[in-house]
Design an enzyme around this catalytic site. Structure first.
Site, PDB file in Angstrom:
ATOM      1  N   LYS A  78     -12.205  14.096   0.505  1.00 37.43           N
ATOM      2  CA  LYS A  78     -11.654  12.947  -0.215  1.00 37.43           C
ATOM      3  C   LYS A  78     -11.832  11.698   0.633  1.00 37.43           C
ATOM      4  O   LYS A  78     -11.506  11.700   1.830  1.00 37.43           O
ATOM      5  CB  LYS A  78     -10.157  13.154  -0.492  1.00 37.43           C
ATOM      6  CG  LYS A  78      -9.626  12.316  -1.641  1.00 37.43           C
ATOM      7  CD  LYS A  78     -10.060  12.872  -2.991  1.00 37.43           C
ATOM      8  CE  LYS A  78      -9.208  12.309  -4.116  1.00 37.43           C
ATOM      9  NZ  LYS A  78      -9.612  12.861  -5.434  1.00 37.43           N
ATOM     10  N   THR A 121     -10.008  18.379  -4.216  1.00 38.44           N
ATOM     11  CA  THR A 121      -9.993  17.124  -3.443  1.00 38.44           C
ATOM     12  C   THR A 121      -8.686  16.360  -3.650  1.00 38.44           C
ATOM     13  O   THR A 121      -8.260  15.617  -2.763  1.00 38.44           O
ATOM     14  CB  THR A 121     -11.188  16.227  -3.812  1.00 38.44           C
ATOM     15  OG1 THR A 121     -11.109  15.840  -5.183  1.00 38.44           O
ATOM     16  CG2 THR A 121     -12.502  16.926  -3.532  1.00 38.44           C
ATOM     17  N   ARG A 124      11.874  -3.876  -1.530  1.00 34.63           N
ATOM     18  CA  ARG A 124      10.472  -3.512  -1.694  1.00 34.63           C
ATOM     19  C   ARG A 124       9.646  -4.208  -0.619  1.00 34.63           C
ATOM     20  O   ARG A 124      10.097  -5.179  -0.003  1.00 34.63           O
ATOM     21  CB  ARG A 124       9.955  -3.916  -3.079  1.00 34.63           C
ATOM     22  CG  ARG A 124       9.935  -5.411  -3.328  1.00 34.63           C
ATOM     23  CD  ARG A 124       9.267  -5.766  -4.644  1.00 34.63           C
ATOM     24  NE  ARG A 124       9.209  -7.230  -4.822  1.00 34.63           N
ATOM     25  CZ  ARG A 124       8.547  -7.836  -5.792  1.00 34.63           C
ATOM     26  NH1 ARG A 124       7.897  -7.118  -6.691  1.00 34.63           N
ATOM     27  NH2 ARG A 124       8.543  -9.156  -5.886  1.00 34.63           N
ATOM     28  N   GLN A 126       7.659 -15.863  -6.690  1.00 28.94           N
ATOM     29  CA  GLN A 126       7.862 -17.236  -7.167  1.00 28.94           C
ATOM     30  C   GLN A 126       8.939 -17.948  -6.351  1.00 28.94           C
ATOM     31  O   GLN A 126       8.778 -19.113  -5.944  1.00 28.94           O
ATOM     32  CB  GLN A 126       8.261 -17.221  -8.653  1.00 28.94           C
ATOM     33  CG  GLN A 126       7.148 -16.773  -9.594  1.00 28.94           C
ATOM     34  CD  GLN A 126       7.154 -15.271  -9.872  1.00 28.94           C
ATOM     35  OE1 GLN A 126       7.490 -14.479  -8.992  1.00 28.94           O
ATOM     36  NE2 GLN A 126       6.761 -14.902 -11.083  1.00 28.94           N
ATOM     37  N   HIS A 130      -0.045  -4.863  -3.700  1.00 30.13           N
ATOM     38  CA  HIS A 130       1.011  -3.918  -4.066  1.00 30.13           C
ATOM     39  C   HIS A 130       1.023  -2.716  -3.125  1.00 30.13           C
ATOM     40  O   HIS A 130      -0.035  -2.199  -2.733  1.00 30.13           O
ATOM     41  CB  HIS A 130       0.817  -3.443  -5.501  1.00 30.13           C
ATOM     42  CG  HIS A 130       0.984  -4.523  -6.515  1.00 30.13           C
ATOM     43  ND1 HIS A 130       2.188  -5.169  -6.737  1.00 30.13           N
ATOM     44  CD2 HIS A 130       0.112  -5.094  -7.382  1.00 30.13           C
ATOM     45  CE1 HIS A 130       2.046  -6.070  -7.688  1.00 30.13           C
ATOM     46  NE2 HIS A 130       0.795  -6.050  -8.086  1.00 30.13           N
TER      47      HIS A 130
END
Length: 279
Positions: free
Chosen positions: A10, A55, A173, A216, A244
């Protein structure tokens, strides 16, 4: 005809590890290729997959080892990963692990290293744009691809919910972006390079040291701070595609993941843009 040689595995397994030592975070972002050789010839010659490891499983092992070893440096991580394949699959005779690291450097504010804010090594390309006519000219400076991140102190809550919404609210996050920014000069500073550096450092300090309710929210406050710090600019524009980091679901393997292991991805990305001026 003989099958002379074979291997498979992989590639481009992207993984971000966060190791927490109290409030201090260490981050390690890798792009891994794991290739195995062994008793797999019959998959090629006789359509017999009975010894073959999927894989997708090879990719899962990368994430499992990442979760179990958040503190290891890249060299040690790759060694542990190779051993995991050999210990788990007796039909594997050799393993080749290649890892390319995306290097993040810790930010410092006021001479003090920050626990969870980082900037990409070898970062950004400075830009200048001049528009001139016989009546006058305008000058703007900026930077392209300036990449920075914090591993906590960012959230996304209280947004519109409708039948098409799937993303869940969070107040913890990772937040990262590769920013394109420019600022217009209304007066000549004492030193352009030094003032450009001041604009960036001011914006980064706002991003790195304050809670972000959204990209923002951070961008507007970064722009406000830059204008307050440098009176020679009249406005600042910022365009920030999100980078992300998606938490990996490791529950199928009996492992938790409290924001420890992530899949880095930049496609598709949120694109957040704004211009802040003096009004």
């Amino acid at each position: 005809m003989p099958l002379i040689k074979n291997k498979y595995g992989k590639g481009r397994v992207r993984v971000m590890r966060i190791h927490r030592d109290g409030d201090r975070h260490e981050v390690s972002q890798l792009n891994v290729k794991a290739m195995i050789e062994g008793d797999f010839a019959r998959a090629y010659t006789h359509a017999d997959n009975s010894t073959s490891v999927s894989t997708d499983t090879i990719k899962n092992v990368v994430n499992i080892v990442a979760r179990e070893n958040t503190s290891l440096c890249t060299e040690e991580f790759c060694q542990v990963l190779a051993t995991k394949y050999l210990d788990t699959y007796p039909q594997v005779s050799s393993v080749a692990i290649t890892a390319h690291e995306t290097k993040w450097s810790r930010l410092s504010f006021g001479g003090k290293p920050h626990p969870h804010s980082f900037v990409l090594d070898g970062n950004g390309k400075p830009t200048v744009e001049v528009t001139a006519t016989r009546q006058g000219s305008t000058l703007a400076s900026g930077i392209d691809g300036f990449t920075f991140m914090k591993s906590t102190q960012s959230g996304w809550e209280n947004y519109v919910k409708d039948p098409y919404t799937t993303i869940k609210e969070t107040n913890d996050r990772m937040c990262a972006t590769s920013m394109v920014a420019s600022w217009k000069w209304s007066a000549k500073p004492e030193n352009y390079p030094a003032t450009n550096a001041k604009i960036l450092s001011t914006a980064l300090e706002v991003f790195g040291t304050t809670y972000s309710s959204s990209v923002q929210d951070s961008l507007y406050r970064m722009g406000e701070a830059a204008l307050a710090a440098v009176p020679e600019i009249s406005e600042i524009s910022m365009a920030c595609p999100n980078m992300h980091f998606i938490p990996m679901n490791l529950s199928a393997f009996g492992l938790d993941n409290h924001n420890d292991v992530f899949l880095p991805t930049d496609e598709p990305h949120g694109q957040i843009e704004c211009t802040v001026g003096r009004g």
